[in-house]
Design a protein around this motif. Structure first.
Motif, PDB file in Angstrom:
ATOM      1  N   UNK A 133       0.834  -1.186   0.000  1.00  0.00           N
ATOM      2  CA  UNK A 133       0.000   0.000   0.000  1.00  0.00           C
ATOM      3  C   UNK A 133       0.876   1.245   0.000  1.00  0.00           C
ATOM      4  N   UNK A 134       0.242   2.392   0.154  1.00  0.00           N
ATOM      5  CA  UNK A 134       0.962   3.658   0.062  1.00  0.00           C
ATOM      6  C   UNK A 134       1.891   3.879   1.254  1.00  0.00           C
ATOM      7  N   UNK A 135       1.626   3.220   2.367  1.00  0.00           N
ATOM      8  CA  UNK A 135       2.486   3.364   3.557  1.00  0.00           C
ATOM      9  C   UNK A 135       3.905   2.893   3.242  1.00  0.00           C
ATOM     10  N   UNK A 136       4.031   1.812   2.481  1.00  0.00           N
ATOM     11  CA  UNK A 136       5.364   1.332   2.099  1.00  0.00           C
ATOM     12  C   UNK A 136       6.133   2.394   1.328  1.00  0.00           C
ATOM     13  N   UNK A 137       5.451   3.067   0.415  1.00  0.00           N
ATOM     14  CA  UNK A 137       6.111   4.096  -0.395  1.00  0.00           C
ATOM     15  C   UNK A 137       6.516   5.299   0.446  1.00  0.00           C
ATOM     16  N   UNK A 138       5.644   5.705   1.364  1.00  0.00           N
ATOM     17  CA  UNK A 138       5.954   6.853   2.214  1.00  0.00           C
ATOM     18  C   UNK A 138       7.134   6.541   3.122  1.00  0.00           C
ATOM     19  N   UNK A 139       7.123   5.368   3.737  1.00  0.00           N
ATOM     20  CA  UNK A 139       8.238   4.977   4.611  1.00  0.00           C
ATOM     21  C   UNK A 139       9.532   4.859   3.809  1.00  0.00           C
ATOM     22  N   UNK A 140       9.437   4.325   2.608  1.00  0.00           N
ATOM     23  CA  UNK A 140      10.625   4.215   1.757  1.00  0.00           C
ATOM     24  C   UNK A 140      11.144   5.594   1.370  1.00  0.00           C
ATOM     25  N   UNK A 141      10.255   6.517   1.067  1.00  0.00           N
ATOM     26  CA  UNK A 141      10.669   7.887   0.752  1.00  0.00           C
ATOM     27  C   UNK A 141      11.317   8.578   1.944  1.00  0.00           C
ATOM     28  N   UNK A 142      10.719   8.398   3.123  1.00  0.00           N
ATOM     29  CA  UNK A 142      11.304   8.963   4.343  1.00  0.00           C
ATOM     30  C   UNK A 142      12.704   8.400   4.585  1.00  0.00           C
ATOM     31  N   UNK A 143      12.815   7.090   4.506  1.00  0.00           N
ATOM     32  CA  UNK A 143      14.101   6.443   4.742  1.00  0.00           C
ATOM     33  C   UNK A 143      15.143   6.814   3.704  1.00  0.00           C
ATOM     34  N   UNK A 144      14.740   6.903   2.455  1.00  0.00           N
ATOM     35  CA  UNK A 144      15.678   7.240   1.389  1.00  0.00           C
ATOM     36  C   UNK A 144      16.238   8.642   1.577  1.00  0.00           C
ATOM     37  N   UNK A 145      15.353   9.595   1.827  1.00  0.00           N
ATOM     38  CA  UNK A 145      15.817  10.969   2.044  1.00  0.00           C
ATOM     39  C   UNK A 145      16.727  11.072   3.243  1.00  0.00           C
ATOM     40  N   UNK A 146      16.361  10.400   4.332  1.00  0.00           N
ATOM     41  CA  UNK A 146      17.168  10.463   5.555  1.00  0.00           C
ATOM     42  C   UNK A 146      18.531   9.807   5.356  1.00  0.00           C
ATOM     43  N   UNK A 147      18.570   8.663   4.721  1.00  0.00           N
ATOM     44  CA  UNK A 147      19.851   7.972   4.518  1.00  0.00           C
ATOM     45  C   UNK A 147      20.718   8.738   3.531  1.00  0.00           C
ATOM     46  N   UNK A 148      20.122   9.269   2.472  1.00  0.00           N
ATOM     47  CA  UNK A 148      20.899   9.974   1.454  1.00  0.00           C
ATOM     48  C   UNK A 148      21.570  11.225   2.023  1.00  0.00           C
ATOM     49  N   UNK A 149      20.876  11.936   2.894  1.00  0.00           N
ATOM     50  CA  UNK A 149      21.417  13.176   3.447  1.00  0.00           C
ATOM     51  C   UNK A 149      21.950  13.023   4.869  1.00  0.00           C
ATOM     52  N   UNK A 150      22.131  11.813   5.347  1.00  0.00           N
ATOM     53  CA  UNK A 150      22.575  11.583   6.721  1.00  0.00           C
ATOM     54  C   UNK A 150      23.957  12.163   6.993  1.00  0.00           C
ATOM     55  N   UNK A 151      24.840  12.163   6.026  1.00  0.00           N
ATOM     56  CA  UNK A 151      26.194  12.676   6.233  1.00  0.00           C
ATOM     57  C   UNK A 151      26.211  14.186   6.415  1.00  0.00           C
ATOM     58  N   UNK A 152      25.169  14.887   5.985  1.00  0.00           N
ATOM     59  CA  UNK A 152      25.117  16.348   6.096  1.00  0.00           C
ATOM     60  C   UNK A 152      24.596  16.805   7.455  1.00  0.00           C
ATOM     61  N   UNK A 153      24.154  15.891   8.286  1.00  0.00           N
ATOM     62  CA  UNK A 153      23.666  16.254   9.615  1.00  0.00           C
ATOM     63  C   UNK A 153      22.243  15.796   9.843  1.00  0.00           C
ATOM     64  N   UNK A 154      21.843  15.867  11.116  1.00  0.00           N
ATOM     65  CA  UNK A 154      20.516  15.376  11.513  1.00  0.00           C
ATOM     66  C   UNK A 154      19.414  16.234  10.909  1.00  0.00           C
ATOM     67  N   UNK A 155      19.581  17.551  10.963  1.00  0.00           N
ATOM     68  CA  UNK A 155      18.546  18.434  10.438  1.00  0.00           C
ATOM     69  C   UNK A 155      18.364  18.225   8.930  1.00  0.00           C
ATOM     70  N   UNK A 156      19.451  18.152   8.204  1.00  0.00           N
ATOM     71  CA  UNK A 156      19.383  17.932   6.758  1.00  0.00           C
ATOM     72  C   UNK A 156      18.740  16.584   6.439  1.00  0.00           C
ATOM     73  N   UNK A 157      19.073  15.560   7.229  1.00  0.00           N
ATOM     74  CA  UNK A 157      18.475  14.238   7.018  1.00  0.00           C
ATOM     75  C   UNK A 157      16.978  14.260   7.298  1.00  0.00           C
ATOM     76  N   UNK A 158      16.568  14.989   8.332  1.00  0.00           N
ATOM     77  CA  UNK A 158      15.140  15.062   8.663  1.00  0.00           C
ATOM     78  C   UNK A 158      14.364  15.790   7.565  1.00  0.00           C
TER      79      UNK A 158
END
Length: 182
Positions: A133-158
């Motif tokens: 369902x759409x929850x999988x896509x939203x969680x995947x989008x959240x996780x992807x953005x957070x992991x991709x920008x994790x090296x730039x800091x917590x705020x950027x990852x959030x």
């Protein structure tokens, strides 16, 4: 008996070769292939979803191609802007090609990594939740953005996680509404 081509003057003396005559299959049904997908096991026919490896290749490839096209367009614009009044045509074309190639590779690689992360996280969430369902896509989008920008800091990852969740929800909604139209 080998195939012999038809000639207009001796059509009545020749017999055409039919390779299927000994199979005793009606020729009308020989090439009537099914139009729906065929599955080895019936439970696979109930799923309307690609496997994780198909998703991995699909999302990574589509994102890489889209990123490369966007980057090439940006490089084209930058190359045209960088041309100077005294440049020859050969030099202008060289600037445009160099700019397009450099920006296309850079954007394509970044977008390909995002597609790779998204497909992996989405497949993992689907495996854990055992629903599609759409929850999988939203969680995947959240996780992807957070992991991709994790090296730039917590705020950027959030922030990137929130943007990724919203974009993936909108994309899934648009895709599903267009898919239901068919």
């Amino acid at each position: 008996m080998a195939y012999q081509p038809k000639h207009n003057n001796d059509d009545h003396n020749r017999r055409l070769y039919n390779p299927y005559q000994d199979l005793q299959i009606p020729i009308q049904t020989l090439y009537q292939l099914p139009t729906s997908a065929e599955y080895l096991f019936s439970e696979h026919s109930l799923k309307k979803r690609r496997s994780w490896s198909e998703n991995l290749a699909y999302y990574t490839g589509v994102c890489y191609l889209a990123g490369s096209l966007v980057g090439a367009a940006k490089g084209l614009v930058d190359g045209v802007r960088a041309s100077e009044p005294g440049d020859t045509m050969k030099l202008r074309v060289n600037r445009i090609l160099n700019g397009s190639g450099h920006a296309g590779r850079k954007f394509g690689n970044r977008a390909g990594v995002i597609g790779l992360l998204y497909s992996g996280i989405e497949s993992g969430v689907e495996k854990i939740r055992d629903t599609d369902d759409i929850v999988n896509s939203v969680v995947a989008g959240l996780g992807t953005g957070a992991v991709y920008r994790a090296a730039a800091g917590v705020r950027s990852a959030a922030v990137a996680g929130a943007v990724g969740g919203v974009v993936s929800a909108l994309a899934k909604d648009v895709v599903m509404s267009n898919f239901d139209a068919f």
